[in-house]
Design a protein around this motif. Structure first.
Motif, PDB file in Angstrom:
ATOM      1  N   GLU A  51     -38.451 -21.416  79.430  1.00 50.19           N
ATOM      2  CA  GLU A  51     -37.120 -21.254  78.853  1.00 50.19           C
ATOM      3  C   GLU A  51     -36.264 -22.433  79.280  1.00 50.19           C
ATOM      4  O   GLU A  51     -36.193 -22.771  80.466  1.00 50.19           O
ATOM      5  N   ASN A  57     -31.834 -20.759  74.220  1.00 50.84           N
ATOM      6  CA  ASN A  57     -30.827 -19.697  74.035  1.00 50.84           C
ATOM      7  C   ASN A  57     -29.889 -20.052  72.897  1.00 50.84           C
ATOM      8  O   ASN A  57     -29.379 -21.176  72.825  1.00 50.84           O
ATOM      9  N   GLU A  74     -33.929 -17.566  71.509  1.00 52.78           N
ATOM     10  CA  GLU A  74     -33.536 -16.344  72.215  1.00 52.78           C
ATOM     11  C   GLU A  74     -32.147 -15.908  71.774  1.00 52.78           C
ATOM     12  O   GLU A  74     -31.188 -16.662  71.901  1.00 52.78           O
ATOM     13  N   ASP A 121     -33.225 -11.365  73.866  1.00 50.93           N
ATOM     14  CA  ASP A 121     -32.927 -11.629  75.277  1.00 50.93           C
ATOM     15  C   ASP A 121     -32.200 -10.447  75.908  1.00 50.93           C
ATOM     16  O   ASP A 121     -31.510  -9.707  75.209  1.00 50.93           O
ATOM     17  N   LYS A 159     -37.389  -9.626  75.774  1.00 50.13           N
ATOM     18  CA  LYS A 159     -37.240  -9.981  77.184  1.00 50.13           C
ATOM     19  C   LYS A 159     -36.554  -8.823  77.894  1.00 50.13           C
ATOM     20  O   LYS A 159     -35.396  -8.512  77.606  1.00 50.13           O
TER      21      LYS A 159
HETATM   22 MG    MG Z   1     -32.418 -16.505  77.728  1.00 51.32          MG
END
Ligand code: MG
Ligand code: C2E
Ligand code: MG
Ligand code: MG
Length: 280
Positions: A66, A124, A155, A185, A206
């Motif tokens: 990530e 993200n 994400e 996420d 996640k």
């Molecule tokens: Mg994240």
């Protein structure tokens, strides 16, 4: 208290880390100053991506990572929770987010050229970026870097998707048509119901760190985590555990059938060079 904080900020002048106090308590003048500094930071190339490895339980291998943004300001490193909220409010997250996409794809392509096994990179995406124009931003990053679309993961959080359900369903479909994958996420902290796992076509869930933290002693966290893993498996969605910090977390998650683990037990987010050494 805030009076004292403000006093110290005035006393020490404006050129120090007081500028990076939480957005909520910041004075209007400080917010304007920080906004200007963020704008400058982008121009001057002060942002940097760190990469946190994700390990595949089945093969005990680093397969994913990530990308997490850091700001190397003249006063020191600033963490995303400090400046992302203001970047979102001011719309600066759009150019910053486009930079993040480009940089993550560039780095991902460079690593995959030398790596034997494919490595996926997750980025993200903020609520402000999650709009129809994101499709062309992602396409541009892929085109300009040559990064393989199926190795890019976006994400998003539940609240991002829930704010406009129909729009999100449509946008997720367009993004997945580019070949990129999508991860939900911080799963379990928002207000998306299980029914939406069917509506939103997702590749990964996640599991939020808040649940992992209680493992193995908190019976509720144990139940919630294993249920999420079971549901995801049945829906053909991969699970990633966030905030894996101990051997006990790991043992439990492996047994429960979680696919990937990310957390301090393995690695902190690392600068690109250090990540490269990990990869080797
Ligand atoms: Mg994240
Ligand atoms: P996130 O996407 O949920 O990222 C995970 C956060 O948990 C990261 O914090 C990571 O350093 C931290 N973390 C990882 N493993 C552990 C662990 O074992 N224990 C604990 N206590 N924490 C762990 P970080 O890097 O400070 O990022 C915070 C948040 O800022 C991210 O949460 C994400 O929402 C946002 N963010 C980071 N980079 C970007 C970006 O490029 N764009 C946008 N829009 N948001 C970003
Ligand atoms: Mg998260
Ligand atoms: Mg988070």
């Amino acid at each position: 208290n805030s009076d004292t904080a403000l006093y110290h900020a005035k006393e020490r002048g404006r050129n120090n880390l007081e500028l990076f106090a939480p957005v909520m308590t910041r004075q209007v003048s400080d917010r304007l100053l920080l906004e200007g500094r963020l704008r400058e930071a982008l121009k001057r190339g002060e942002f940097e991506l760190y990469y946190q490895p994700q390990y595949d339980f089945a093969h005990n291998r680093l397969t994913d990572c990530e990308a997490l943004i850091r700001w190397n300001s003249p006063e020191g490193m600033v963490m995303p929770d400090t400046f992302i909220p203001l970047a979102e409010e001011t719309g600066l997250i759009v150019p910053i987010g486009a930079w993040v996409l480009q940089e993550a794809c560039r780095q991902g392509e460079a690593w995959n050229r030398v790596s034997v096994e494919p490595l996926s990179v997750a980025v993200n995406v903020s609520a402000v970026q999650f709009r129809p124009a994101l499709v062309s931003e992602v396409q541009a990053a892929l085109d300009e870097t040559g990064f393989d679309a199926c190795l890019l993961v976006l994400e998003v959080t539940e609240s991002v998707l829930m704010s406009d359900i129909e729009g999100s369903v449509q946008l997720l479909q367009e993004l997945r048509e580019l070949g990129v994958r999508v991860a939900l996420d911080d799963f379990g902290t928002g207000y998306a119901s299980l029914a939406y796992l069917k509506r939103f076509v997702l590749d990964k869930l996640k599991i939020d760190r808040a649940f992992i933290m209680g493992i193995p002693d908190d019976k509720d966290d144990v139940a919630i985590t294993s249920s999420i893993i079971d549901i995801a498996r049945n829906l053909n969605i991969m699970t990633v555990a966030e905030g894996v910090e101990t051997e006990a977390h790991c043992a439990f998650l492996r047994k429960a059938g979680c696919n990937l683990a990310q957390g301090y037990y393995f690695d902190k987010p690392l600068p690109a060079e250090e990540f490269m050494r990990r990869l080797q």
